[in-house]
Design a protein around this motif. Structure first.
Motif, PDB file in Angstrom:
ATOM      1  N   LEU A 159       0.837  -1.199   0.000  1.00  0.00           N
ATOM      2  CA  LEU A 159       0.000   0.000   0.000  1.00  0.00           C
ATOM      3  C   LEU A 159       0.875   1.253   0.000  1.00  0.00           C
ATOM      4  O   LEU A 159       0.443   2.319  -0.425  1.00  0.00           O
ATOM      5  CB  LEU A 159      -0.924   0.006   1.217  1.00  0.00           C
ATOM      6  CG  LEU A 159      -1.948  -1.134   1.288  1.00  0.00           C
ATOM      7  CD1 LEU A 159      -2.763  -1.029   2.566  1.00  0.00           C
ATOM      8  CD2 LEU A 159      -2.870  -1.111   0.072  1.00  0.00           C
ATOM      9  N   THR A 160       2.098   1.087   0.509  1.00  0.00           N
ATOM     10  CA  THR A 160       3.119   2.137   0.440  1.00  0.00           C
ATOM     11  C   THR A 160       4.043   1.794  -0.716  1.00  0.00           C
ATOM     12  O   THR A 160       4.413   0.627  -0.897  1.00  0.00           O
ATOM     13  CB  THR A 160       3.939   2.173   1.742  1.00  0.00           C
ATOM     14  OG1 THR A 160       3.075   2.340   2.852  1.00  0.00           O
ATOM     15  CG2 THR A 160       4.969   3.297   1.707  1.00  0.00           C
ATOM     16  N   ARG A 161       4.412   2.792  -1.523  1.00  0.00           N
ATOM     17  CA  ARG A 161       5.364   2.531  -2.595  1.00  0.00           C
ATOM     18  C   ARG A 161       6.630   1.922  -1.994  1.00  0.00           C
ATOM     19  O   ARG A 161       7.245   2.510  -1.097  1.00  0.00           O
ATOM     20  CB  ARG A 161       5.701   3.827  -3.322  1.00  0.00           C
ATOM     21  CG  ARG A 161       6.504   3.638  -4.595  1.00  0.00           C
ATOM     22  CD  ARG A 161       6.833   4.987  -5.224  1.00  0.00           C
ATOM     23  NE  ARG A 161       7.677   5.797  -4.348  1.00  0.00           N
ATOM     24  CZ  ARG A 161       8.069   7.051  -4.637  1.00  0.00           C
ATOM     25  NH1 ARG A 161       7.646   7.628  -5.744  1.00  0.00           N
ATOM     26  NH2 ARG A 161       8.828   7.712  -3.797  1.00  0.00           N
ATOM     27  N   PRO A 162       7.069   0.747  -2.453  1.00  0.00           N
ATOM     28  CA  PRO A 162       8.154   0.032  -1.776  1.00  0.00           C
ATOM     29  C   PRO A 162       9.564   0.448  -2.192  1.00  0.00           C
ATOM     30  O   PRO A 162      10.500  -0.341  -2.114  1.00  0.00           O
ATOM     31  CB  PRO A 162       7.875  -1.431  -2.168  1.00  0.00           C
ATOM     32  CG  PRO A 162       7.253  -1.334  -3.511  1.00  0.00           C
ATOM     33  CD  PRO A 162       6.437  -0.068  -3.507  1.00  0.00           C
ATOM     34  N   TYR A 163       9.731   1.653  -2.642  1.00  0.00           N
ATOM     35  CA  TYR A 163      11.054   2.198  -2.956  1.00  0.00           C
ATOM     36  C   TYR A 163      10.961   3.715  -2.807  1.00  0.00           C
ATOM     37  O   TYR A 163       9.880   4.281  -2.634  1.00  0.00           O
ATOM     38  CB  TYR A 163      11.502   1.807  -4.374  1.00  0.00           C
ATOM     39  CG  TYR A 163      10.536   2.208  -5.465  1.00  0.00           C
ATOM     40  CD1 TYR A 163      10.534   3.502  -5.993  1.00  0.00           C
ATOM     41  CD2 TYR A 163       9.625   1.298  -5.984  1.00  0.00           C
ATOM     42  CE1 TYR A 163       9.644   3.883  -6.983  1.00  0.00           C
ATOM     43  CE2 TYR A 163       8.735   1.662  -6.984  1.00  0.00           C
ATOM     44  CZ  TYR A 163       8.747   2.960  -7.471  1.00  0.00           C
ATOM     45  OH  TYR A 163       7.858   3.330  -8.444  1.00  0.00           O
ATOM     46  N   GLY A 168      12.607   5.762   8.687  1.00  0.00           N
ATOM     47  CA  GLY A 168      11.516   6.207   9.547  1.00  0.00           C
ATOM     48  C   GLY A 168      10.162   6.195   8.880  1.00  0.00           C
ATOM     49  O   GLY A 168       9.129   6.310   9.556  1.00  0.00           O
ATOM     50  N   ASN A 169      10.128   6.064   7.556  1.00  0.00           N
ATOM     51  CA  ASN A 169       8.837   5.949   6.869  1.00  0.00           C
ATOM     52  C   ASN A 169       8.089   4.708   7.339  1.00  0.00           C
ATOM     53  O   ASN A 169       8.689   3.706   7.706  1.00  0.00           O
ATOM     54  CB  ASN A 169       9.035   5.856   5.360  1.00  0.00           C
ATOM     55  CG  ASN A 169       9.251   7.195   4.685  1.00  0.00           C
ATOM     56  OD1 ASN A 169       9.666   7.257   3.537  1.00  0.00           O
ATOM     57  ND2 ASN A 169       8.994   8.297   5.378  1.00  0.00           N
ATOM     58  N   VAL A 170       6.762   4.796   7.294  1.00  0.00           N
ATOM     59  CA  VAL A 170       5.918   3.656   7.630  1.00  0.00           C
ATOM     60  C   VAL A 170       5.579   2.897   6.357  1.00  0.00           C
ATOM     61  O   VAL A 170       5.135   3.497   5.372  1.00  0.00           O
ATOM     62  CB  VAL A 170       4.621   4.109   8.337  1.00  0.00           C
ATOM     63  CG1 VAL A 170       3.670   2.930   8.528  1.00  0.00           C
ATOM     64  CG2 VAL A 170       4.943   4.759   9.678  1.00  0.00           C
ATOM     65  N   PHE A 171       5.814   1.596   6.389  1.00  0.00           N
ATOM     66  CA  PHE A 171       5.422   0.757   5.262  1.00  0.00           C
ATOM     67  C   PHE A 171       4.130   0.028   5.607  1.00  0.00           C
ATOM     68  O   PHE A 171       3.981  -0.529   6.699  1.00  0.00           O
ATOM     69  CB  PHE A 171       6.501  -0.270   4.935  1.00  0.00           C
ATOM     70  CG  PHE A 171       6.097  -1.195   3.811  1.00  0.00           C
ATOM     71  CD1 PHE A 171       6.115  -0.757   2.503  1.00  0.00           C
ATOM     72  CD2 PHE A 171       5.660  -2.481   4.082  1.00  0.00           C
ATOM     73  CE1 PHE A 171       5.716  -1.584   1.465  1.00  0.00           C
ATOM     74  CE2 PHE A 171       5.260  -3.320   3.053  1.00  0.00           C
ATOM     75  CZ  PHE A 171       5.289  -2.871   1.745  1.00  0.00           C
ATOM     76  N   SER A 172       3.198   0.020   4.656  1.00  0.00           N
ATOM     77  CA  SER A 172       1.923  -0.675   4.832  1.00  0.00           C
ATOM     78  C   SER A 172       1.711  -1.646   3.680  1.00  0.00           C
ATOM     79  O   SER A 172       2.083  -1.367   2.537  1.00  0.00           O
ATOM     80  CB  SER A 172       0.754   0.318   4.868  1.00  0.00           C
ATOM     81  OG  SER A 172       0.890   1.228   5.932  1.00  0.00           O
ATOM     82  N   GLY A 173       1.121  -2.794   3.997  1.00  0.00           N
ATOM     83  CA  GLY A 173       0.853  -3.785   2.971  1.00  0.00           C
ATOM     84  C   GLY A 173      -0.327  -4.652   3.355  1.00  0.00           C
ATOM     85  O   GLY A 173      -0.816  -4.603   4.488  1.00  0.00           O
ATOM     86  N   VAL A 174      -0.788  -5.440   2.388  1.00  0.00           N
ATOM     87  CA  VAL A 174      -1.912  -6.350   2.612  1.00  0.00           C
ATOM     88  C   VAL A 174      -1.439  -7.777   2.345  1.00  0.00           C
ATOM     89  O   VAL A 174      -0.894  -8.061   1.272  1.00  0.00           O
ATOM     90  CB  VAL A 174      -3.106  -6.028   1.700  1.00  0.00           C
ATOM     91  CG1 VAL A 174      -4.261  -6.993   1.966  1.00  0.00           C
ATOM     92  CG2 VAL A 174      -3.568  -4.597   1.899  1.00  0.00           C
ATOM     93  N   MET A 221      10.174   1.781   9.633  1.00  0.00           N
ATOM     94  CA  MET A 221      11.529   1.251   9.464  1.00  0.00           C
ATOM     95  C   MET A 221      12.555   2.236  10.026  1.00  0.00           C
ATOM     96  O   MET A 221      12.761   3.312   9.471  1.00  0.00           O
ATOM     97  CB  MET A 221      11.779   0.973   7.984  1.00  0.00           C
ATOM     98  CG  MET A 221      10.820  -0.076   7.420  1.00  0.00           C
ATOM     99  SD  MET A 221      10.770  -0.158   5.605  1.00  0.00           S
ATOM    100  CE  MET A 221       9.889   1.375   5.235  1.00  0.00           C
ATOM    101  N   PRO A 222      13.221   1.882  11.143  1.00  0.00           N
ATOM    102  CA  PRO A 222      14.058   2.844  11.861  1.00  0.00           C
ATOM    103  C   PRO A 222      15.492   2.984  11.364  1.00  0.00           C
ATOM    104  O   PRO A 222      16.265   3.756  11.937  1.00  0.00           O
ATOM    105  CB  PRO A 222      14.058   2.275  13.288  1.00  0.00           C
ATOM    106  CG  PRO A 222      13.959   0.802  13.089  1.00  0.00           C
ATOM    107  CD  PRO A 222      13.074   0.620  11.883  1.00  0.00           C
ATOM    108  N   LYS A 223      15.884   2.245  10.330  1.00  0.00           N
ATOM    109  CA  LYS A 223      17.271   2.309   9.866  1.00  0.00           C
ATOM    110  C   LYS A 223      17.322   2.177   8.352  1.00  0.00           C
ATOM    111  O   LYS A 223      16.485   1.497   7.744  1.00  0.00           O
ATOM    112  CB  LYS A 223      18.089   1.192  10.527  1.00  0.00           C
ATOM    113  CG  LYS A 223      19.597   1.287  10.282  1.00  0.00           C
ATOM    114  CD  LYS A 223      20.345   0.269  11.115  1.00  0.00           C
ATOM    115  CE  LYS A 223      21.849   0.333  10.847  1.00  0.00           C
ATOM    116  NZ  LYS A 223      22.419   1.666  11.191  1.00  0.00           N
TER     117      LYS A 223
END
Length: 265
Positions: A159-163, A168-174, A221-223
């Motif tokens: 749901l979040t563009r994976p690149y 620190g960005n939040v990644f979302s997926g289904v 993602m913290p790093k």
């Protein structure tokens, strides 16, 4: 006649000792890696990318587990899937079999590379493991098609563009199975440390998040670097182990996501 009470105490002590040894072992999650180098391609790279497929424990930088020849390896772009199985070359990493492939993107697009590895027998868990793994490489700034499904039995749809992500960005997926969301799916997350990080405790090695009723999960993602997301589901049919037994199957839906630190200027 042997002392039954003494014997039961002895067996209990042995069981407790075995459990304590098992508890002392480091937590190790199996992850199928599919890592592109570079993460993005364009005019500077000539569209060229090298993909490395390794079955390992990414946060702990190993140990590597031997891969059999993958069943499928392909790329999907603009709705078209092309087999790349013949482009795979066997390599040896830490004495174990792995694979590598070279690819050149000739037009703009979001190239979804994916692999179905050979089933891996894990005797310690009594399961066969098949991790269906994807990674998205944007070529020439296309920025379109990254959320497409490729039709794997189990799959994470971003749901979040994976690149193009900052630390620190939040990644979302289904999490999906056969194209349908999996409510409450458990997703394991690991950072590909390459030996640069020592976890303060085993519990920090693998992060765990749970999807909601619609199969959606979120993780910050913290790093900077590569992060692997693995939704592990029980396969619908058992397989036969190398010992000839019918055993359950762990089907993994894996997706790799890359982050970078935001530059100061």
């Amino acid at each position: 006649m042997p002392d039954v009470s003494l014997r039961s105490h002895f067996l209990r002590a042995c069981a407790l000792a075995a459990l304590s040894v098992f508890a002392a072992l480091p937590a190790q999650a199996h992850f199928q890696e599919l890592i592109p180098d570079p993460p993005l391609v364009g005019e500077v790279t000539g569209g060229k990318v090298t993909l490395s497929a390794t079955f390992t424990h990414p946060m702990q930088n190993g140990p590597v587990m031997a891969m059999g020849k993958p069943a499928r390896f392909a790329v999907t772009v603009d709705g078209q899937t092309t087999s790349l199985l013949n482009s795979l070359s066997p390599v040896v990493i830490d004495g174990k079999a792995a694979y590598r492939a070279e690819f050149t993107a000739k037009k703009p697009g979001d190239y979804i590379f994916w692999i179905e590895p050979a089933p891996y027998w894990e005797p310690a868990e009594g399961v066969m493991i098949v991790h269906y793994t994807k990674v998205v490489v944007d070529a020439f700034g296309a920025d379109e098609g990254w959320d497409a499904a490729v039709g794997l039995p189990v799959e994470i749809l971003p749901l979040t563009r994976p690149y193009g992500l900052y630390t620190g960005n939040v990644f979302s997926g289904v999490v999906t199975r056969d194209g349908k969301p999996v409510p409450g799916a458990v997703v394991e997350v690991e950072y590909r440390s390459q030996g640069t990080i020592t976890a303060p405790d085993d519990v920090f090695v693998t992060q765990v998040v749970k999807a909601d009723g619609g199969g959606t999960f979120h993780f910050a993602m913290p790093k900077a670097g590569w992060w692997g997301f693995a939704a592990l589901l029980e396969g619908p049919k058992p397989m036969t182990s190398p010992t000839g037994e019918s055993v359950p199957v762990e089907e993994g839906a894996l997706l790799w996501v890359h982050t970078v630190d935001m530059p100061a200027k």
